[in-house]
Design a protein around this motif. Structure first.
Motif, PDB file in Angstrom:
ATOM      1  N   MET A   1      34.188  50.240  42.840  1.00  0.00           N
ATOM      2  CA  MET A   1      34.087  48.702  43.252  1.00  0.00           C
ATOM      3  C   MET A   1      33.773  48.300  44.465  1.00  0.00           C
ATOM      4  SD  MET A   1      36.289  45.862  41.089  1.00  0.00           S
ATOM      5  CE  MET A   1      37.568  46.187  41.950  1.00  0.00           C
ATOM      6  N   SER A   2      33.125  47.711  45.147  1.00  0.00           N
ATOM      7  CA  SER A   2      33.042  47.328  46.443  1.00  0.00           C
ATOM      8  C   SER A   2      34.128  46.117  46.652  1.00  0.00           C
ATOM      9  CB  SER A   2      31.565  46.982  46.933  1.00  0.00           C
ATOM     10  OG  SER A   2      31.298  45.781  46.342  1.00  0.00           O
ATOM     11  N   PRO A  27      43.261  47.320  46.571  1.00  0.00           N
ATOM     12  CA  PRO A  27      42.212  47.936  46.032  1.00  0.00           C
ATOM     13  C   PRO A  27      41.046  47.148  45.718  1.00  0.00           C
ATOM     14  CG  PRO A  27      44.062  47.403  44.541  1.00  0.00           C
ATOM     15  CD  PRO A  27      44.571  47.298  45.908  1.00  0.00           C
ATOM     16  N   TRP A  28      41.167  45.712  45.758  1.00  0.00           N
ATOM     17  CA  TRP A  28      40.199  44.950  45.667  1.00  0.00           C
ATOM     18  C   TRP A  28      39.526  44.067  46.917  1.00  0.00           C
ATOM     19  CZ3 TRP A  28      41.932  41.639  40.827  1.00  0.00           C
ATOM     20  CH2 TRP A  28      42.063  42.581  39.644  1.00  0.00           C
ATOM     21  N   PHE A  29      40.592  44.105  47.834  1.00  0.00           N
ATOM     22  CA  PHE A  29      40.329  43.273  49.158  1.00  0.00           C
ATOM     23  C   PHE A  29      40.097  44.160  50.549  1.00  0.00           C
ATOM     24  CE2 PHE A  29      42.293  40.027  46.299  1.00  0.00           C
ATOM     25  CZ  PHE A  29      41.355  39.455  45.815  1.00  0.00           C
ATOM     26  N   GLU A  30      39.067  43.794  51.358  1.00  0.00           N
ATOM     27  CA  GLU A  30      39.309  44.403  52.575  1.00  0.00           C
ATOM     28  C   GLU A  30      39.328  43.380  53.631  1.00  0.00           C
ATOM     29  OE1 GLU A  30      35.299  46.223  53.466  1.00  0.00           O
ATOM     30  OE2 GLU A  30      36.175  47.096  55.338  1.00  0.00           O
ATOM     31  N   ALA A 327      48.105  37.135  44.787  1.00  0.00           N
ATOM     32  CA  ALA A 327      47.979  37.319  43.480  1.00  0.00           C
ATOM     33  C   ALA A 327      47.012  35.967  42.962  1.00  0.00           C
ATOM     34  CB  ALA A 327      49.442  37.093  42.619  1.00  0.00           C
ATOM     35  N   ASN A 328      47.060  35.232  43.539  1.00  0.00           N
ATOM     36  CA  ASN A 328      46.175  33.961  43.160  1.00  0.00           C
ATOM     37  C   ASN A 328      44.553  34.700  43.655  1.00  0.00           C
ATOM     38  OD1 ASN A 328      47.743  32.122  41.995  1.00  0.00           O
ATOM     39  ND2 ASN A 328      48.025  30.932  43.867  1.00  0.00           N
ATOM     40  N   ALA A 329      44.507  35.218  44.759  1.00  0.00           N
ATOM     41  CA  ALA A 329      43.402  35.634  45.078  1.00  0.00           C
ATOM     42  C   ALA A 329      42.728  36.693  43.882  1.00  0.00           C
ATOM     43  CB  ALA A 329      43.301  36.323  46.365  1.00  0.00           C
ATOM     44  N   GLU A 330      43.618  37.573  43.730  1.00  0.00           N
ATOM     45  CA  GLU A 330      43.252  38.519  42.670  1.00  0.00           C
ATOM     46  C   GLU A 330      43.008  37.918  41.391  1.00  0.00           C
ATOM     47  OE1 GLU A 330      46.758  41.865  44.403  1.00  0.00           O
ATOM     48  OE2 GLU A 330      47.162  40.995  42.595  1.00  0.00           O
ATOM     49  N   LEU A 331      43.620  36.884  40.867  1.00  0.00           N
ATOM     50  CA  LEU A 331      43.134  36.025  39.640  1.00  0.00           C
ATOM     51  C   LEU A 331      41.874  35.402  39.969  1.00  0.00           C
ATOM     52  CD1 LEU A 331      44.324  34.793  36.963  1.00  0.00           C
ATOM     53  CD2 LEU A 331      45.185  32.787  38.358  1.00  0.00           C
ATOM     54  N   LEU A 338      35.178  35.214  42.100  1.00  0.00           N
ATOM     55  CA  LEU A 338      34.491  35.905  43.403  1.00  0.00           C
ATOM     56  C   LEU A 338      33.776  37.132  43.121  1.00  0.00           C
ATOM     57  CD1 LEU A 338      38.094  36.577  45.108  1.00  0.00           C
ATOM     58  CD2 LEU A 338      36.068  35.351  46.156  1.00  0.00           C
ATOM     59  N   GLN A 339      32.592  37.098  43.857  1.00  0.00           N
ATOM     60  CA  GLN A 339      31.894  38.354  43.914  1.00  0.00           C
ATOM     61  C   GLN A 339      32.075  39.189  45.036  1.00  0.00           C
ATOM     62  OE1 GLN A 339      30.090  38.566  41.169  1.00  0.00           O
ATOM     63  NE2 GLN A 339      31.031  36.522  40.447  1.00  0.00           N
ATOM     64  N   ALA A 340      31.902  40.472  44.687  1.00  0.00           N
ATOM     65  CA  ALA A 340      32.035  41.343  46.072  1.00  0.00           C
ATOM     66  C   ALA A 340      31.055  41.324  47.003  1.00  0.00           C
ATOM     67  CB  ALA A 340      31.968  42.722  45.612  1.00  0.00           C
TER      68      ALA A 340
END
Ligand code: NAP
Length: 340
Positions: A1-2, A27-30, A327-331, A338-340
């Motif tokens: 996953m990007s 793991p989800w955000f750069e 956690a809200n960003a992850e939600l 949110l799209q990668a």
């Protein structure tokens, strides 16, 4: 996953540094951009933000140039804000108008009816309010004491209607940011919180525990005190619930609660950790539970005035701020906003 590119506004402050720490290997955000005031812009992060957390700052950011907090300078589609409250309204509004998604720790938009005030485990459905905003959007996380208060009240609603709450807080110095309170006010002293903490604690849980567009309705009486500890806000909560459930049933309900959101990288499986010990929760020993994202609840007992009382402890700059925003960003990501 990007991974989704992310920026931090207010990256140099107490909460901003926590965000840098939490996002360093996510793991989800750069994390691609760090921004702060004109005092810091143009400097390497390591110079603009003398590190005030345990351990070293993530090596990859030490030489990164700090940017100005403008949509022209910051390109990331997702922006986590740890801006000073006095400037947050204007700057975050500018990013929203530029089409960005802003997840903020600041209080500027918390009472805006179109802005969701979200704790993932409690009211993930409030993200629907984002549809009232546009082209971008703002999601706020609540005050650092409103989060633990709402998180112990939320599961108790399954036992009956909440009728009244009285809460006292003992709040750590890091809650005031850096440099925060004066040494003269804090050394060898505790003192009533001079800011608007009590007012926030009386209203924010009602927005969180209501429907997306309707407030919960019960009185909350708050007294907030700053104490000379580094991290961790301790709350003494007294609550009256219809039907007067026993302290044992309240304990079981809190122990069993798992929250209402999908699994997220930052969240522990159990949001609440119960302790049976009469001398806990203890700020020093319990504040880092669940990497700072789990609340410790103890001394759940009958209260002769309101029915039941308990203590709850949370890490103010992690569960109460940086970790709450993350956690809200992850939600947002987990719910397809949110799209990668
Ligand atoms: P802080 O340590 O004082 O940091 C404030 C940040 O805002 C710094 O990065 C600062 O950058 C930046 N800033 C100040 N003026 C600016 C301007 N004109 N333009 C752009 N950036 C500016 O505060 P904090 O404790 O991290 O709190 C940050 C936010 O989170 C506040 O809104 C606070 O109410 C909220 N919050 C804090 C906690 C907590 O436990 N500390 C808990 C919940 C919520 P420079 O370094 O360049 O000045």
């Amino acid at each position: 996953m990007s991974r989704v590119p992310v920026a931090i506004l207010g990256a140099t402050g107490m909460v901003g540094q926590r965000l840098v720490q939490l996002l360093a290997d996510h793991p989800w955000f750069e994390l691609i951009e760090l921004a702060a005031s004109a005092r810091s812009a143009g400097k390497p992060y390591g110079e603009a933000a003398p590190w005030r957390l345990p351990g070293d700052p993530p090596a990859s950011f030490i030489d990164q140039e700090v940017l100005a907090c403008t949509p022209a300078a910051v390109s990331a589609p997702l922006v986590l804000s740890a801006l000073d409250a006095s400037v947050a309204h204007e700057i975050e509004g500018t990013f929203r108008a530029a089409g960005r998604l802003v997840v903020t720790n600041a209080s500027a938009y918390r009472d805006d009816p179109a802005v969701p005030l979200v704790i993932p485990e409690v009211n993930p459905d409030h993200l629907a309010l984002l549809d009232l905003q546009g082209p971008g959007g703002i999601v706020a996380n609540p005050n650092c004491c409103a989060i633990p208060l709402a998180m112990v009240l939320a599961p108790l609603r399954t036992l009956g209607a909440i009728e009244a709450v009285a809460v006292s807080t003992w709040q750590a110095v890091s809650g005031a940011g850096y440099p925060g309170e004066s040494a003269w006010d804090m050394v060898g002293s505790v003192h009533p919180h001079a800011g608007s903490e009590e007012a926030k604690l009386a209203v924010e849980p009602l927005k969180i525990l209501g429907g997306p567009q309707a407030q919960a309705r019960f009185p909350i009486s708050a007294r907030c005190v700053r104490v000379p500890t580094a991290d961790g806000h301790l709350l003494g909560v007294h609550v009256r619930i219809t039907g007067s459930p026993s302290a044992a049933l309240v304990a079981q309900t809190l122990r069993d609660w798992r929250g209402a959101c999908p699994p997220l990288p930052s969240l522990p499986t159990a949001p609440l950790r119960l302790t049976e010990r009469r001398d806990r929760p203890n700020t020093r020993l319990d504040v880092d539970a669940g990497a700072g994202m789990q609340l410790t609840v103890g001394r759940i007992e009958a209260c002769p005035v309101l029915g039941v009382k308990l203590f709850v402890l949370g890490h103010n700059t992690i569960r109460g701020a940086a970790g709450a925003a993350l956690a809200n960003a992850e939600l947002l990501k987990a719910t397809g906003r949110l799209q990668a």
